[in-house]
Design a protein around this motif. Structure first.
Motif, PDB file in Angstrom:
ATOM      1  N   GLN A   1      43.424  51.924  38.414  1.00 45.48           N
ATOM      2  CA  GLN A   1      42.901  52.234  39.745  1.00 45.48           C
ATOM      3  C   GLN A   1      43.289  53.641  40.157  1.00 45.48           C
ATOM      4  OE1 GLN A   1      44.183  49.274  42.559  1.00 45.48           O
ATOM      5  NE2 GLN A   1      42.062  48.663  42.840  1.00 45.48           N
TER       6      GLN A   1
ATOM      7  N   PRO B   1      39.323  39.428  43.223  1.00 47.21           N
ATOM      8  CA  PRO B   1      38.610  38.244  42.735  1.00 47.21           C
ATOM      9  C   PRO B   1      39.252  37.574  41.519  1.00 47.21           C
ATOM     10  CG  PRO B   1      37.637  40.172  41.749  1.00 47.21           C
ATOM     11  CD  PRO B   1      38.820  40.644  42.551  1.00 47.21           C
ATOM     12  N   ILE B   2      40.451  37.994  41.160  1.00 47.26           N
ATOM     13  CA  ILE B   2      41.110  37.281  40.061  1.00 47.26           C
ATOM     14  C   ILE B   2      41.397  35.846  40.517  1.00 47.26           C
ATOM     15  CG2 ILE B   2      43.184  37.230  38.617  1.00 47.26           C
ATOM     16  CD1 ILE B   2      41.384  39.510  37.856  1.00 47.26           C
ATOM     17  N   GLU B   3      41.795  35.703  41.788  1.00 45.49           N
ATOM     18  CA  GLU B   3      41.953  34.363  42.356  1.00 45.49           C
ATOM     19  C   GLU B   3      40.728  34.030  43.196  1.00 45.49           C
ATOM     20  OE1 GLU B   3      45.555  34.247  44.634  1.00 45.49           O
ATOM     21  OE2 GLU B   3      46.784  34.409  42.827  1.00 45.49           O
TER      22      GLU B   3
ATOM     23  N   GLY C   1      32.310  44.203  36.165  1.00 43.50           N
ATOM     24  CA  GLY C   1      31.872  43.071  36.981  1.00 43.50           C
ATOM     25  C   GLY C   1      32.982  42.434  37.783  1.00 43.50           C
TER      26      GLY C   1
ATOM     27  N   HIS D   1      42.733  38.501  34.466  1.00 44.08           N
ATOM     28  CA  HIS D   1      42.038  37.214  34.521  1.00 44.08           C
ATOM     29  C   HIS D   1      42.441  36.316  33.345  1.00 44.08           C
ATOM     30  CE1 HIS D   1      38.919  34.180  34.380  1.00 44.08           C
ATOM     31  NE2 HIS D   1      38.511  34.648  33.217  1.00 44.08           N
TER      32      HIS D   1
ATOM     33  N   GLY E   1      37.855  26.427  37.782  1.00 46.74           N
ATOM     34  CA  GLY E   1      36.423  26.682  37.638  1.00 46.74           C
ATOM     35  C   GLY E   1      35.992  28.045  38.108  1.00 46.74           C
ATOM     36  N   TRP E   2      36.899  28.747  38.776  1.00 46.35           N
ATOM     37  CA  TRP E   2      36.570  30.055  39.324  1.00 46.35           C
ATOM     38  C   TRP E   2      36.485  31.101  38.217  1.00 46.35           C
ATOM     39  CZ3 TRP E   2      34.712  32.641  43.248  1.00 46.35           C
ATOM     40  CH2 TRP E   2      34.978  34.013  43.370  1.00 46.35           C
ATOM     41  N   SER E   3      35.623  32.081  38.398  1.00 50.65           N
ATOM     42  CA  SER E   3      35.596  33.229  37.503  1.00 50.65           C
ATOM     43  C   SER E   3      35.455  34.491  38.353  1.00 50.65           C
ATOM     44  CB  SER E   3      34.419  33.109  36.545  1.00 50.65           C
ATOM     45  OG  SER E   3      34.058  34.399  36.104  1.00 50.65           O
ATOM     46  N   PRO E   4      36.152  35.552  37.966  1.00 54.96           N
ATOM     47  CA  PRO E   4      36.124  36.768  38.796  1.00 54.96           C
ATOM     48  C   PRO E   4      34.764  37.453  38.847  1.00 54.96           C
ATOM     49  CG  PRO E   4      37.348  37.164  36.768  1.00 54.96           C
ATOM     50  CD  PRO E   4      37.073  35.699  36.828  1.00 54.96           C
ATOM     51  N   VAL E   5      33.791  37.009  38.044  1.00 59.73           N
ATOM     52  CA  VAL E   5      32.470  37.621  38.182  1.00 59.73           C
ATOM     53  C   VAL E   5      31.668  36.999  39.337  1.00 59.73           C
ATOM     54  CG1 VAL E   5      32.259  38.433  35.805  1.00 59.73           C
ATOM     55  CG2 VAL E   5      31.443  36.154  36.401  1.00 59.73           C
TER      56      VAL E   5
ATOM     57  N   ASN F   1      31.087  36.141  43.339  1.00 65.18           N
ATOM     58  CA  ASN F   1      31.367  36.924  44.538  1.00 65.18           C
ATOM     59  C   ASN F   1      30.936  36.119  45.753  1.00 65.18           C
ATOM     60  OD1 ASN F   1      28.474  37.398  44.926  1.00 65.18           O
ATOM     61  ND2 ASN F   1      28.683  38.748  43.143  1.00 65.18           N
TER      62      ASN F   1
ATOM     63  N   LYS G   1      33.258  46.993  48.587  1.00 65.84           N
ATOM     64  CA  LYS G   1      31.995  47.177  47.870  1.00 65.84           C
ATOM     65  C   LYS G   1      31.042  46.027  48.099  1.00 65.84           C
ATOM     66  CE  LYS G   1      33.827  50.306  44.598  1.00 65.84           C
ATOM     67  NZ  LYS G   1      33.149  51.416  44.012  1.00 65.84           N
ATOM     68  N   GLU G   2      31.592  44.804  48.109  1.00 67.60           N
ATOM     69  CA  GLU G   2      30.723  43.648  48.361  1.00 67.60           C
ATOM     70  C   GLU G   2      30.098  43.761  49.740  1.00 67.60           C
ATOM     71  OE1 GLU G   2      31.642  39.594  47.441  1.00 67.60           O
ATOM     72  OE2 GLU G   2      33.187  40.191  46.012  1.00 67.60           O
TER      73      GLU G   2
ATOM     74  N   ARG H   1      37.316  45.966  46.145  1.00 64.83           N
ATOM     75  CA  ARG H   1      36.208  45.113  45.724  1.00 64.83           C
ATOM     76  C   ARG H   1      35.474  44.536  46.936  1.00 64.83           C
ATOM     77  NH1 ARG H   1      34.327  40.818  41.634  1.00 64.83           N
ATOM     78  NH2 ARG H   1      33.472  39.370  43.115  1.00 64.83           N
TER      79      ARG H   1
ATOM     80  N   ASN I   1      44.865  38.908  45.587  1.00 62.04           N
ATOM     81  CA  ASN I   1      44.447  38.945  44.186  1.00 62.04           C
ATOM     82  C   ASN I   1      42.973  38.611  43.977  1.00 62.04           C
ATOM     83  OD1 ASN I   1      46.886  39.706  43.025  1.00 62.04           O
ATOM     84  ND2 ASN I   1      47.660  37.623  43.225  1.00 62.04           N
TER      85      ASN I   1
ATOM     86  N   ARG J   1      32.650  30.908  30.251  1.00 63.15           N
ATOM     87  CA  ARG J   1      33.778  29.992  30.338  1.00 63.15           C
ATOM     88  C   ARG J   1      34.217  29.470  28.967  1.00 63.15           C
ATOM     89  NH1 ARG J   1      34.849  30.305  35.058  1.00 63.15           N
ATOM     90  NH2 ARG J   1      36.795  29.408  34.379  1.00 63.15           N
TER      91      ARG J   1
ATOM     92  N   PHE K   1      43.438  44.308  43.849  1.00 62.80           N
ATOM     93  CA  PHE K   1      42.107  44.898  43.769  1.00 62.80           C
ATOM     94  C   PHE K   1      41.298  44.567  45.011  1.00 62.80           C
ATOM     95  CE2 PHE K   1      43.203  42.385  40.027  1.00 62.80           C
ATOM     96  CZ  PHE K   1      43.624  43.384  39.179  1.00 62.80           C
TER      97      PHE K   1
ATOM     98  N   PRO L   1      34.724  35.198  31.415  1.00 59.22           N
ATOM     99  CA  PRO L   1      34.349  35.049  32.822  1.00 59.22           C
ATOM    100  C   PRO L   1      32.920  34.553  33.009  1.00 59.22           C
ATOM    101  CG  PRO L   1      35.322  37.207  32.441  1.00 59.22           C
ATOM    102  CD  PRO L   1      35.147  36.566  31.099  1.00 59.22           C
TER     103      PRO L   1
ATOM    104  N   THR M   1      35.962  44.410  39.237  1.00 60.26           N
ATOM    105  CA  THR M   1      36.390  45.287  40.339  1.00 60.26           C
ATOM    106  C   THR M   1      35.225  45.991  41.012  1.00 60.26           C
ATOM    107  OG1 THR M   1      36.670  47.079  38.765  1.00 60.26           O
ATOM    108  CG2 THR M   1      38.630  45.823  39.332  1.00 60.26           C
ATOM    109  N   PHE M   2      34.054  45.965  40.399  1.00 58.21           N
ATOM    110  CA  PHE M   2      32.877  46.693  40.888  1.00 58.21           C
ATOM    111  C   PHE M   2      33.091  48.201  40.885  1.00 58.21           C
ATOM    112  CE2 PHE M   2      30.727  43.094  43.560  1.00 58.21           C
ATOM    113  CZ  PHE M   2      30.768  42.289  42.436  1.00 58.21           C
TER     114      PHE M   2
END
Lengths: 309, 152
Positions: free
Chosen positions: A124, B62-64, A223, A249, B99-103, B105, B9-10, B6, B60, A260, B2, A257, A225-226
């Motif tokens: 970063q 979108p890691i969480e 995808g 991750h 089930g979460w994934s950082p991609v 949003n 930006k969203e 992030r 954390n 899965r 992050f 990601p 941190t954008f």
């Protein structure tokens, strides 16, 4: 060194660490300085003092300490990271970037897990340095055009500086705490950047021939941190991500990601072509980003040697 | 670490355009956002209703995963669904730690919830709703739901 000095230095360092932990950075700086007087051949004492000075925003001191630490221990991730932060703070983004890249290199080389979690932070910071470089070039470019936009930008900048000075004054007088002050400054900075970007966008829309808004294409953006990537890695299904964030991750959930499916850190491969593409985009984009010209490198000689370390 | 960039930006992206039936209500800070969703097809259970979602982000993200719940107030009710409890807590694998994934949003979560409602035909609450609502003291993200029913 007289016998016993090394031991004395360790004692002083421990006292410094205790102060640091309690948020007493002035105290910590004092103990580390005494420790260095006892034993000036321990690079860790310099990085510790640099950390205390970093908190106190004594940037020149941070820079000196980091350079002395690096002289004794060249592959020094922490010192390069601190050095880079200080260089950015005193507005030398070129040097800051080269220090940040060194820090990143030593960080990813390291096999220690604890060290690796720094990678995301350093990534970063690398982007921040790159961004500051663009900003300086962009300001130059607009100044050369000498038009209404540059007048307006200067007004925004002046206002912004006044806001920051105001916060500084309140922090100095003690009516605002250090943490609150920093949060406020960060908020002000985001506000300022937003206004400035809006302004530039407005001008770009009214004069499309001369300016185009810089937009990073999606395929260069991580995808997670954008942000535009600086060290992309590719997964089994062909998707690329910024290395440091993807590893964050994977440490929590060893799965791809997108699909899965199981994915191990060891299966990641660097995506060199994409890395080049990101680099090229940053360097050669003609919209908001102005090309770096020769001779733009800051002339401060104190850390010139570091780019060759 | 992050999260703020992030989310910034969203937000910029969402202020530009959002899929139909999704509205950004409030995003004054980077910790809590409010969004409204509507089900746009003819499903009689949800026709004409607007539901309010509250997103809570950790440092954390979108890691969480974000914490997402339906909010009940004077103009918004909690939608009927065999996976949505009366107190607004949602049992959806996408929002669970595993089930979460950082991609994902904010937008994609809203779209998933829309389609979760659209495809539902049962005007029911989850089994054990009353007890869960009365006794649960955990935050949604700390609850370990068992995903025994994947048909809904």
């Amino acid at each position: 060194m007289p016998p016993g000095n090394e031991y004395a230095a360790e004692q002083l360092k421990a006292q410094g660490n205790a102060c640091f932990k309690n948020g007493d950075y002035e105290g910590a700086e004092g103990y580390y300085s005494q420790a260095i007087q006892k034993n000036s051949s321990n690079p860790l004492l310099f990085t510790n003092r640099a950390m205390a000075r970093n908190k106190l925003e004594k940037w020149e001191g941070v820079i000196d300490d980091c350079i002395r630490s690096i002289e004794q221990l060249p592959e020094n991730m922490k010192a390069f990271h601190l050095l880079s932060q200080a260089q950015l703070a005193v507005n030398h983004p070129n040097e800051a970037l080269s220090s940040a890249l060194k820090a990143y290199e030593y960080c990813t080389k390291s096999t220690q897990q604890t060290t690796f979690s720094n990678a995301a932070l350093i990534s970063q910071h690398v982007l921040k340095c790159k961004k500051r470089k663009w900003e300086i070039r962009e300001r130059e470019r607009i100044r050369r055009r000498g038009d209404l936009l540059s007048d307006l930008e200067e007004m925004l900048e002046r206002d912004h500086k006044k806001d920051l000075d105001d916060v500084d004054a309140r922090m100095e007088s003690g009516s605002t705490s250090r943490t609150e002050g920093h949060e406020e400054k960060e908020e002000r900075r985001l506000e300022f950047e937003k206004k400035r970007d809006d302004l530039r966008t407005a001008f770009a829309i009214s004069d499309p021939d001369h300016q185009q808004k810089r937009e990073v294409p999606d395929y260069l953006v991580d995808g997670i941190t954008f942000e535009i990537m600086h060290d992309p890695v590719v997964t089994n299904n062909g998707r690329s991500y910024e290395r440091a964030t993807l590893i964050e991750h994977l440490k929590r959930s060893p799965t791809d990601p997108l699909t899965r499916e199981p994915l191990k850190i060891s299966e990641l491969r660097p995506n060199l072509a994409l890395k080049e593409a990101c680099q090229e985009f940053i360097e050669s984009n003609s919209g908001w980003i102005y090309d770096c010209e020769d001779g733009e490198v800051d002339s401060d000689s104190r850390w010139a040697h570091l780019s060759h370390v | 670490m992050f999260a703020s960039r992030r989310l910034g930006k969203e937000l910029t992206k969402m202020q530009g355009q959002l899929p139909p039936g999704i509205t950004l209500v409030e995003a004054d800070n980077l910790e809590n956002w409010l969004l409204d969703i509507q089900v746009l097809d003819a499903n009689p259970i949800y026709a004409g209703e607007t539901y309010r979602l509250k997103f809570t982000f950790s440092q954390n993200y979108p890691i969480e995963a974000p914490e997402v719940v339906f909010v009940k107030d004077d103009t918004h009710s909690i939608p009927w669904h065999p996976h949505i409890y009366t107190n607004g807590i949602i049992c959806l694998d996408l929002l669970d730690r595993s089930g979460w994934s950082p991609v994902h949003n904010v937008e994609s979560v809203c779209v998933s919830l829309q389609s979760m409602l659209t495809s539902n035909t049962r005007k029911e609450r989850p089994e054990g709703d009353e007890n869960f609502v009365r006794y649960n003291t955990q935050r949604p993200r700390d609850i370990n739901f068992v995903f025994h029913d994947n048909k809904v």
